[in-house]
Every structure is written in C-alpha cells, then in structure tokens.
Scaffold this active site. Structure first.
Site, PDB file in Angstrom:
ATOM      1  CD  GLU A 116       2.899   2.846  -2.960  1.00 23.08           C
ATOM      2  OE1 GLU A 116       2.125   3.616  -2.366  1.00 23.08           O
ATOM      3  OE2 GLU A 116       3.071   2.847  -4.204  1.00 23.08           O
ATOM      4  CG  HIS A 139       1.651  -2.937  -3.110  1.00 25.08           C
ATOM      5  ND1 HIS A 139       0.558  -2.916  -3.928  1.00 25.08           N
ATOM      6  CD2 HIS A 139       2.653  -2.334  -3.807  1.00 25.08           C
ATOM      7  CE1 HIS A 139       0.875  -2.317  -5.073  1.00 25.08           C
ATOM      8  NE2 HIS A 139       2.148  -1.958  -5.029  1.00 25.08           N
ATOM      9  CG  HIS A 141       3.486  -4.673  -8.950  1.00 23.94           C
ATOM     10  ND1 HIS A 141       4.659  -4.044  -9.294  1.00 23.94           N
ATOM     11  CD2 HIS A 141       2.894  -3.867  -8.033  1.00 23.94           C
ATOM     12  CE1 HIS A 141       4.778  -2.897  -8.625  1.00 23.94           C
ATOM     13  NE2 HIS A 141       3.720  -2.773  -7.838  1.00 23.94           N
ATOM     14  CD  GLU A 169     -12.026 -24.625  -1.842  1.00 22.68           C
ATOM     15  OE1 GLU A 169     -10.892 -24.278  -1.495  1.00 22.68           O
ATOM     16  OE2 GLU A 169     -12.625 -25.615  -1.385  1.00 22.68           O
ATOM     17  CG  HIS A 210       0.188   0.080  -8.916  1.00 21.70           C
ATOM     18  ND1 HIS A 210       0.738   1.290  -8.593  1.00 21.70           N
ATOM     19  CD2 HIS A 210       0.971  -0.842  -8.263  1.00 21.70           C
ATOM     20  CE1 HIS A 210       1.797   1.120  -7.816  1.00 21.70           C
ATOM     21  NE2 HIS A 210       1.950  -0.167  -7.599  1.00 21.70           N
TER      22      HIS A 210
HETATM   23  O1  2HA Z   1       7.612  -0.285  -3.956  1.00 23.80           O
HETATM   24  O2  2HA Z   1       5.313  -1.394  -5.737  1.00 23.80           O
HETATM   25  O3  2HA Z   1       3.837   0.772  -5.557  1.00 23.80           O
HETATM   26  C1  2HA Z   1       7.336  -0.333  -5.309  1.00 23.80           C
HETATM   27  C2  2HA Z   1       5.894  -0.354  -5.532  1.00 23.80           C
HETATM   28  C3  2HA Z   1       5.203   0.922  -5.449  1.00 23.80           C
HETATM   29 ZN    ZN Z   2       3.346  -1.192  -6.514  1.00 28.22          ZN
END
Ligand code: 2HA
Ligand code: ZN
Length: 271
Positions: A116, A139, A141, A169, A210
């Site tokens: 990414e 990033h 999940h 908040e 995602h």
């Molecule tokens: O690196 O989260 O979006 C693994 C991920 C790809």
């Molecule tokens: Zn990811």
C-alpha cells in the site's frame, strides 16, 4: 553511531503495531504504517550514505525526494514486529528520481515495503501540502468500522453524520469528518490516488469493506482518530436493529462545535 534497535521511532513502531494487533484490527498481514522521520534523528543511528539496495516505488513521488520513512514490510504480521523489527520494518529514503526507494535499514531477509505504499506516499504528499507538521499515515482493519461499511451507505456526509451522532466527542476529534471510498482493489496506484484525493479534505479515509486510513502529526494523533471512529462504529453496531430512543441532534452537534470553537464541516449538518 547509536543502536537503531533502541531508536525512539523504532520503539514507537513496535508499540503501536503490537497494540493494534491486540485490538484485533490487524489479522495476519493486515495493516501498514509509514512514518516520516527527521534526517538528523536518523543520522544518529545510520550512515545515510550507505544505501543497502534500491526498490522501485511504482509511481513518481518526486515531491518527497530525500524524505525518509520507516515503513512496515509487505506480507509482514503486526504481531511479529515487536520481536523482530529488523526483518519486518524498513527505513527508506525517496531517491532524487522520485521513483526509487533507497533502503537504509531493515527488510533484512530480502523483504520490501507494504504493497500500500502508493496510498501512503500519495497521502503524505497531500497532507504535507496542507500541514508541514504532518508525519504519520496508518492503515488498519478495525472490526466494527468494517462491519459498519457492510450496512451503512458509503457516502462522506452520511457516514460522518452517523459517526458524529454516536458519541459527543467525535465531532471534536474529527471536525473535518470522514472520507469514504467504495470497495476497490487494494495495493495499486488507483486506490492510492483516490485515497490521497480524499486526504485533501479529511484526516480519515474509510475504505469500504476493507479498512481505514488515518493521518496525523504523530502516532498518537493518527491512532487517536482511528480508535475514535472505531469506538463510534462499535456503538453503531451495538445499537443496530434496536429502536433509537435518544440521539444527538444536529443543533446539539452544532452546540458542541460552537462550545469548542471548531472549524467543522457545517455542510454535514442539516440545520
Ligand atoms: O498490508 O492491509 O491493504 C495488508 C493490507 C493491505
Ligand atoms: Zn488493508
């Protein structure tokens, strides 16, 4: 030269990734972080003239030439970083040509940076134009945020409004709101361009079905944005299907914003 394994920025990467793993947000190789470092800080630990190898970036990041980042490795597990940073993290410098990364440390078993990286570097470019103090792109999940993208419309205004309504908040933590992208293929320049475009208006970008991106001046700020969205999304999922007896109304959100003197997305409230 000091030992890189004791560098505060390596410590920060170890701690935050371990924390995120334990929150259950970064299963397997899920998630990635890039953190822009000061050259003078890195020079205390590494010989900056020693390029171990070069790795193609896959697009032109010339605006970041000379900038140094510590970045999680592709295919690597957040759960392993604290025990083996040298294989799972890398420190790269964007070369003069803008299309090559110079490896200064890490990825010791032959690895490379996260797939990414386009979304990260393009987001860094956008956020740095807005704020020279910007440093971190994260990033991950988060479970409830992802769950919410299954059952909520993927629209910036509607998604932000629902999250703001969940706890008082939220509007204070992210008055600029949340950008939302539809489901897209990940790991390529296209999703990078789309993410960076959203980063012109937001510090947080949700990728439908995602995960989420957070951007900030430091680790705490990027993480704080994401955990606040995730908390609100958890509330949303807990009350989903129940009758909503009470809610924070738009004039009340405005009252919070006014009380805190916030520069917020007024067009996201219906007043
Ligand atoms: O690196 O989260 O979006 C693994 C991920 C790809
Ligand atoms: Zn990811």
């Amino acid at each position: 030269m000091k030992n890189i394994l004791n560098a505060p920025f390596v410590e920060e990467m170890k701690k935050i990734t371990a924390n995120m793993y334990r929150l259950g947000w970064d299963e397997r190789n899920g998630g990635n972080i890039s953190y822009m470092l000061e050259e003078s800080d890195v020079a205390e630990y590494l010989d900056l003239t020693n390029v171990i190898r070069t790795i193609p970036i896959g697009f032109d990041a010339a605006e970041l030439s000379g900038k140094i980042f510590i970045v999680t490795g592709t295919g690597r597990y957040f759960k392993n970083i604290e025990f083996d940073p040298a294989n799972n993290l890398g420190i790269i410098r964007i070369a003069k040509d803008g299309t090559t990364a110079e490896l200064l440390w890490g990825y010791e078993d032959g690895g490379r940076f996260t797939s990414e990286l386009p979304a990260h570097l393009m987001s860094h470019i956008t956020r740095l134009r807005k704020d020279p103090e910007h440093r971190v792109v994260m990033h991950t999940h988060p479970t409830n945020t992802l769950a919410m993208t299954h059952i909520h419309e993927l629209d910036d205004k509607k998604f932000t409004h629902t999250i703001w309504e969940m706890c008082t908040e939220c509007i204070v933590v992210f008055p600029d709101g949340i950008g939302v992208l539809p489901w897209m293929v990940c790991g390529n320049n296209e999703i990078g361009v789309a993410t960076a475009k959203k980063m012109e208006d937001y510090h947080i970008v949700v990728w439908g079905l995602h995960g989420i991106y957070g951007a900030g001046k430091n680790m705490d700020e990027a993480f704080g944005l994401i955990e606040t969205v995730e908390k609100a999304a958890e509330l949303y999922m807990l009350i989903a299907g129940h009758p909503h007896v009470n809610t924070i109304r738009d004039f009340e959100l405005k009252a919070v914003a006014d009380a805190f003197g916030l520069d917020y997305r007024k067009d996201f409230l219906d007043l």
